[in-house]
Design a protein around this motif. Sequence first.
Motif, PDB file in Angstrom:
ATOM      1  N   THR A  12     -30.780  -4.296 -38.036  1.00  0.00           N
ATOM      2  CA  THR A  12     -31.497  -5.406 -38.658  1.00  0.00           C
ATOM      3  C   THR A  12     -31.253  -6.745 -37.950  1.00  0.00           C
ATOM      4  O   THR A  12     -32.020  -7.678 -38.092  1.00  0.00           O
ATOM      5  CB  THR A  12     -31.071  -5.559 -40.129  1.00  0.00           C
ATOM      6  OG1 THR A  12     -29.653  -5.719 -40.172  1.00  0.00           O
ATOM      7  CG2 THR A  12     -31.454  -4.356 -40.940  1.00  0.00           C
ATOM      8  N   THR A  14     -28.718  -8.985 -38.336  1.00  0.00           N
ATOM      9  CA  THR A  14     -28.233 -10.146 -39.105  1.00  0.00           C
ATOM     10  C   THR A  14     -27.057 -10.827 -38.387  1.00  0.00           C
ATOM     11  O   THR A  14     -26.851 -12.022 -38.562  1.00  0.00           O
ATOM     12  CB  THR A  14     -27.826  -9.768 -40.547  1.00  0.00           C
ATOM     13  OG1 THR A  14     -26.740  -8.854 -40.514  1.00  0.00           O
ATOM     14  CG2 THR A  14     -28.991  -9.191 -41.323  1.00  0.00           C
ATOM     15  N   GLU A 174     -18.066 -10.691 -41.034  1.00  0.00           N
ATOM     16  CA  GLU A 174     -18.293 -10.353 -39.619  1.00  0.00           C
ATOM     17  C   GLU A 174     -19.180 -11.395 -38.929  1.00  0.00           C
ATOM     18  O   GLU A 174     -18.939 -11.772 -37.788  1.00  0.00           O
ATOM     19  CB  GLU A 174     -18.983  -8.975 -39.601  1.00  0.00           C
ATOM     20  CG  GLU A 174     -18.677  -8.125 -38.391  1.00  0.00           C
ATOM     21  CD  GLU A 174     -19.374  -6.752 -38.476  1.00  0.00           C
ATOM     22  OE1 GLU A 174     -19.963  -6.406 -39.534  1.00  0.00           O
ATOM     23  OE2 GLU A 174     -19.307  -6.033 -37.484  1.00  0.00           O
TER      24      GLU A 174
HETATM   25  C1  GRF Z   1     -22.378  -4.499 -38.194  1.00  0.00           C
HETATM   26  O1  GRF Z   1     -21.556  -4.195 -39.295  1.00  0.00           O
HETATM   27  C2  GRF Z   1     -21.797  -3.945 -36.937  1.00  0.00           C
HETATM   28  O2  GRF Z   1     -20.431  -4.060 -36.822  1.00  0.00           O
HETATM   29  C3  GRF Z   1     -22.218  -2.504 -37.081  1.00  0.00           C
HETATM   30  O3  GRF Z   1     -23.560  -2.592 -37.482  1.00  0.00           O
HETATM   31  C4  GRF Z   1     -23.715  -3.773 -38.261  1.00  0.00           C
HETATM   32  C5  GRF Z   1     -24.852  -4.561 -37.673  1.00  0.00           C
HETATM   33  O4  GRF Z   1     -25.536  -5.266 -38.643  1.00  0.00           O
HETATM   34  N1  GRF Z   1     -21.983  -1.739 -35.908  1.00  0.00           N
HETATM   35  P1  GRF Z   1     -26.876  -6.085 -38.328  1.00  0.00           P
HETATM   36  O5  GRF Z   1     -27.855  -5.156 -37.667  1.00  0.00           O
HETATM   37  O6  GRF Z   1     -26.519  -7.241 -37.435  1.00  0.00           O
HETATM   38  O7  GRF Z   1     -27.324  -6.558 -39.675  1.00  0.00           O
END
Ligand code: GRF
Length: 189
Positions: A12, A14, A174
């Motif tokens: 996605t 984010t 994160e």
């Molecule tokens: C994050 O939790 C990353 O560490 C994992 O996938 C997720 C990515 O999220 N490998 P997004 O696509 O940026 O929302």
Amino acid sequence: MPLRLVVLISGTGTLLQALLDAIQAGTLDAAVVAVGADGAAEGLVRAEKLGIDTFVLPLRKGMDRSAWDEELARRVGAYDPDLVISAGFMKIVGPAFLAVFSGRFINTHPALLPSFPGAHGVRDALAAGVKVTGCTVFAVDAGVDTGPIIAQESVAVLPDDDEETLHERIKTVERRLLVEVVRKWRKNG
Ligand code: GRF
């Protein structure tokens, strides 16, 4: 000069969005010069809306992995990045890519490495019954989620958590942690 970032995604996007928001808010002196993906990814739309270059390099079953790796290195290298960020990019890069970008290629993982590496860090932490998990930003090496740890932050596992609710809470942390790491990279670089 703003730090030139190439961001690799699969989902996605984010985390990518968090970087774009910080850049737009003027709190991160960087520019996302390209976004790459290994297939259709919602995050590509975010980039395209902002006029950022995008590319898609699928790695299909039975495909020559080293040719894919070399092509990825070439496509990313064309943007002359200071830093390459794997932001939810669900592919393991190979030696050709690391030969060029090792030391300036970072990844983020939704668990406290070295615990729960691999594609199911959130699910594995839940299954193990830990009460605390978190996220890790690390420099990518040839292993799976084994590179030197740059930053970590913990997140409590709540009694009612399922994979989705826990992952969403981890991702909130994160996003901030990734932006902080890139900001410090700027200062130290
Ligand atoms: C994050 O939790 C990353 O560490 C994992 O996938 C997720 C990515 O999220 N490998 P997004 O696509 O940026 O929302």
